[in-house]
Design a protein around this motif. Structure first.
Motif, mmCIF file in Angstrom:
data_model
loop_
_atom_site.group_PDB
_atom_site.id
_atom_site.type_symbol
_atom_site.label_atom_id
_atom_site.label_comp_id
_atom_site.label_asym_id
_atom_site.label_seq_id
_atom_site.Cartn_x
_atom_site.Cartn_y
_atom_site.Cartn_z
ATOM 1 N N SER A 20 0.512 -1.748 -0.395
ATOM 2 C CA SER A 20 0.390 -0.132 -0.120
ATOM 3 C C SER A 20 0.323 1.476 0.233
ATOM 4 C CB SER A 20 -1.129 0.105 0.934
ATOM 5 O OG SER A 20 -2.082 -1.034 1.179
ATOM 6 N N GLU A 21 -0.003 2.166 -0.579
ATOM 7 C CA GLU A 21 1.230 3.709 -0.288
ATOM 8 C C GLU A 21 1.725 4.161 1.101
ATOM 9 O OE1 GLU A 21 2.470 5.126 -3.137
ATOM 10 O OE2 GLU A 21 0.775 4.485 -5.170
ATOM 11 N N GLY A 22 2.867 4.663 1.217
ATOM 12 C CA GLY A 22 3.501 4.787 2.418
ATOM 13 C C GLY A 22 4.280 4.479 2.765
ATOM 14 N N GLN A 23 4.704 4.515 3.986
ATOM 15 C CA GLN A 23 6.228 3.415 4.002
ATOM 16 C C GLN A 23 6.479 2.278 4.131
ATOM 17 O OE1 GLN A 23 8.986 5.922 5.050
ATOM 18 N NE2 GLN A 23 7.026 7.235 4.272
ATOM 19 N N PRO A 24 7.155 1.401 3.557
ATOM 20 C CA PRO A 24 8.227 0.139 3.544
ATOM 21 C C PRO A 24 8.144 -0.585 5.152
ATOM 22 C CG PRO A 24 9.500 1.418 2.521
ATOM 23 C CD PRO A 24 8.214 2.302 3.452
ATOM 24 N N GLU A 25 7.299 -1.401 5.195
ATOM 25 C CA GLU A 25 7.188 -2.230 6.249
ATOM 26 C C GLU A 25 8.103 -4.012 6.037
ATOM 27 O OE1 GLU A 25 3.012 -3.133 6.554
ATOM 28 O OE2 GLU A 25 2.278 -1.773 7.755
ATOM 29 N N PRO A 26 8.358 -3.817 7.652
ATOM 30 C CA PRO A 26 9.432 -5.282 7.450
ATOM 31 C C PRO A 26 8.222 -6.636 6.671
ATOM 32 C CG PRO A 26 9.042 -3.856 9.226
ATOM 33 C CD PRO A 26 8.433 -3.819 9.177
ATOM 34 N N ILE A 27 8.500 -7.255 5.983
ATOM 35 C CA ILE A 27 8.879 -8.598 5.942
ATOM 36 C C ILE A 27 7.693 -9.039 6.256
ATOM 37 C CG2 ILE A 27 10.266 -10.321 5.606
ATOM 38 C CD1 ILE A 27 9.452 -10.905 3.011
ATOM 39 N N GLN A 28 7.608 -9.362 7.399
ATOM 40 C CA GLN A 28 6.844 -10.148 7.904
ATOM 41 C C GLN A 28 5.403 -9.427 8.700
ATOM 42 O OE1 GLN A 28 9.581 -9.302 9.679
ATOM 43 N NE2 GLN A 28 10.026 -8.990 11.351
ATOM 44 N N GLN A 29 5.523 -8.120 8.420
ATOM 45 C CA GLN A 29 4.455 -7.553 8.493
ATOM 46 C C GLN A 29 3.430 -6.701 6.963
ATOM 47 O OE1 GLN A 29 5.337 -3.338 11.367
ATOM 48 N NE2 GLN A 29 6.726 -4.888 12.567
ATOM 49 N N LYS A 30 3.825 -7.440 6.032
ATOM 50 C CA LYS A 30 3.179 -7.360 4.620
ATOM 51 C C LYS A 30 2.288 -7.810 4.833
ATOM 52 C CE LYS A 30 6.160 -7.709 0.983
ATOM 53 N NZ LYS A 30 5.835 -6.804 0.246
ATOM 54 N N GLU A 31 1.211 -7.210 4.028
ATOM 55 C CA GLU A 31 -0.002 -7.446 4.357
ATOM 56 C C GLU A 31 -0.455 -9.100 2.960
ATOM 57 O OE1 GLU A 31 -4.585 -6.761 1.923
ATOM 58 O OE2 GLU A 31 -3.182 -5.143 1.740
ATOM 59 N N ALA A 32 -1.295 -9.900 4.152
ATOM 60 C CA ALA A 32 -1.051 -11.123 3.503
ATOM 61 C C ALA A 32 0.268 -12.365 3.563
ATOM 62 C CB ALA A 32 -2.052 -11.583 2.189
ATOM 63 N N ILE A 33 1.018 -11.813 4.052
ATOM 64 C CA ILE A 33 1.948 -12.580 4.183
ATOM 65 C C ILE A 33 2.103 -13.964 4.580
ATOM 66 C CG2 ILE A 33 3.154 -11.614 6.213
ATOM 67 C CD1 ILE A 33 5.206 -11.611 3.123
ATOM 68 N N GLN A 34 2.208 -14.575 4.175
ATOM 69 C CA GLN A 34 2.372 -16.690 3.549
ATOM 70 C C GLN A 34 4.193 -16.878 5.436
ATOM 71 O OE1 GLN A 34 0.096 -17.531 3.227
ATOM 72 N NE2 GLN A 34 -0.682 -15.626 2.809
ATOM 73 N N ASN A 35 4.061 -17.514 5.411
ATOM 74 C CA ASN A 35 5.127 -18.666 6.669
ATOM 75 C C ASN A 35 5.976 -19.798 6.087
ATOM 76 O OD1 ASN A 35 4.790 -19.049 9.767
ATOM 77 N ND2 ASN A 35 3.590 -17.627 8.476
ATOM 78 N N VAL A 36 6.730 -19.850 6.751
ATOM 79 C CA VAL A 36 6.846 -21.355 6.975
ATOM 80 C C VAL A 36 7.860 -21.568 7.828
ATOM 81 C CG1 VAL A 36 7.921 -21.466 4.829
ATOM 82 C CG2 VAL A 36 7.681 -23.563 5.765
ATOM 83 N N ALA A 37 7.917 -22.160 8.802
ATOM 84 C CA ALA A 37 8.871 -22.217 9.986
ATOM 85 C C ALA A 37 9.962 -23.618 9.325
ATOM 86 C CB ALA A 37 8.355 -23.485 10.765
ATOM 87 N N GLU A 38 11.058 -23.186 10.422
ATOM 88 C CA GLU A 38 12.382 -24.300 9.373
ATOM 89 C C GLU A 38 11.983 -25.294 9.762
ATOM 90 O OE1 GLU A 38 16.120 -25.362 12.160
ATOM 91 O OE2 GLU A 38 14.936 -23.418 13.020
ATOM 92 N N GLY A 39 12.061 -26.253 8.662
ATOM 93 C CA GLY A 39 12.245 -27.483 8.367
ATOM 94 C C GLY A 39 10.874 -28.306 7.827
ATOM 95 N N ASP A 40 10.283 -26.817 8.413
ATOM 96 C CA ASP A 40 8.756 -27.048 7.351
ATOM 97 C C ASP A 40 8.565 -26.927 6.155
ATOM 98 O OD1 ASP A 40 7.808 -28.126 9.783
ATOM 99 O OD2 ASP A 40 6.884 -26.449 10.331
ATOM 100 N N ILE A 41 7.478 -27.519 5.423
ATOM 101 C CA ILE A 41 6.686 -27.512 3.800
ATOM 102 C C ILE A 41 6.130 -26.549 4.260
ATOM 103 C CG2 ILE A 41 6.858 -28.354 2.131
ATOM 104 C CD1 ILE A 41 8.233 -30.896 2.630
ATOM 105 N N PHE A 42 5.174 -25.936 3.335
ATOM 106 C CA PHE A 42 4.126 -24.919 2.307
ATOM 107 C C PHE A 42 3.621 -25.524 1.388
ATOM 108 C CE2 PHE A 42 2.472 -21.824 0.065
ATOM 109 C CZ PHE A 42 2.085 -21.027 1.194
ATOM 110 N N GLU A 43 2.882 -26.013 1.247
ATOM 111 C CA GLU A 43 1.858 -26.040 -0.557
ATOM 112 C C GLU A 43 0.452 -25.085 -0.014
ATOM 113 O OE1 GLU A 43 3.224 -30.612 -1.391
ATOM 114 O OE2 GLU A 43 1.653 -30.122 -0.914
ATOM 115 N N ALA A 44 0.422 -25.043 -1.191
ATOM 116 C CA ALA A 44 -0.537 -24.561 -1.778
ATOM 117 C C ALA A 44 -1.577 -25.047 -2.941
ATOM 118 C CB ALA A 44 -0.988 -22.800 -1.804
#
Length: 309
Positions: free
Chosen positions: A278-302
């Motif tokens: 969104s317009e404005g100031q950059p945010e850290p990746i973990q705070q970006k809208e709709a961000i996904q994550n996968v923990a150490e050693g795990d697998i993400f699937e979609a």
């Protein structure tokens, strides 16, 4: 003879640069995927002879169906902010420009893999494997995204699809003969984008009739239509003039984009797990809208799928 030689040189040059094309086929469909971006380049319905995928006319829009990773859309200043450092990142990420390895292939199934490297760490400082799996089952092509975390920390990312479908299906038809049919009848509200491709915070109602969104040559004059709150998890591209259709099912993707270059004979149906800044100031990746994550050693699937009828 000279023309044939020139064609052979052109083919060999493409082979060297992009690698060998992979073809999957059954009684219903024949599809092709190229190693560059693990991008679907053909979706042929065999009984009708219809090529449903846009053929990437470079004078109009030179892509077929790019895969979006590790970002969807644009990042402010073309940068990712990760652990206090900034990393340059292009719109929609680097996967679509990267050469994938074909790590598995049969007549109806293929897996393409992109591994972290010095080249990817310049833009995205994580250790990972990004796999794209294609599987034919009758008239359906399923596409599964898999992110394997090989790092010693949680990985944050966005992921999405951008397939472009040719409209109209037949030469004697018009673009506005077609419509997008949503799974459910619901009000549609698009989230507006700035000239730079960032969300402005404004929304606009999108006119529909029942659960139909009519295609017109001016529908995308103000950029993509982006839906963030849909209950529908299936849309179908169809016409009242015949029974042929293309259905995209996206049960795990809460965001959906629709787009075409204004006046161009295609429409993109784009399931997303992530979106532009969104317009404005950059945010850290973990705070970006709709961000996904996968923990150490795990697998993400979609997974999403394309069904041709």
């Amino acid at each position: 003879m000279a023309i044939e030689f020139a064609k052979a040189v052109q083919y060999w040059t493409a082979f060297v640069i992009f690698g060998a094309m992979t073809t999957l086929e059954n009684d219903y469909l024949r599809v092709s995927i190229r190693p560059k971006g693990a991008e679907l380049t053909s979706l042929l319905h065999k009984s009708s002879g219809i090529e449903h995928l846009w053929q990437a006319d470079p004078g109009v829009w030179g892509w077929h169906a790019p895969n979006l990773f590790p970002v969807v859309g644009g990042c402010l200043n073309n940068q990712l902010l990760i652990d206090g450092k900034t990393y340059p990142i292009e719109r929609h990420g680097f996967a679509r420009q990267s050469l994938f390895e074909t790590t598995e292939s049969t007549t109806t199934h293929a897996i393409f893999t992109l591994r972290s490297s010095d080249a990817t760490r310049v833009h995205f400082p994580y250790e990972f494997e990004f796999q794209i799996m294609y599987e034919l089952d009758g008239p359906r092509l399923s596409i599964t995204y898999r992110v394997v975390n090989q790092d010693e920390q949680t990985i944050f990312f966005s992921i999405g699809a951008h397939p472009a479908f040719t409209v109209p299906f037949f030469v004697n038809e018009a673009y506005d003969d077609y419509f997008i049919e949503f799974e459910k009848e619901e009000p549609l509200e698009t989230h507006m984008l700035s000239a730079g491709g960032y969300f402005t915070g404004e929304t606009k109602a999108v006119s529909t009739e029942d659960n139909r969104l009519q295609l017109t040559t001016h529908l995308f004059d103000q950029d993509a239509l982006v839906f963030k709150n849909l209950t529908s998890r299936r849309v179908t591209l169809r016409s009242d003039r015949h029974n042929h259709s293309v259905t995209v099912d996206y049960p795990q993707f809460p965001y959906l984009g629709l787009w075409a270059k204004p006046g161009a004979p295609f429409v993109c149906i784009e399931p997303w797990l992530g979106c532009a800044d969104s317009e404005g100031q950059p945010e850290p990746i973990q705070q970006k809208e709709a961000i996904q994550n996968v923990a150490e050693g795990d697998i993400f699937e979609a997974m999403f799928s394309i069904t041709v009828a």
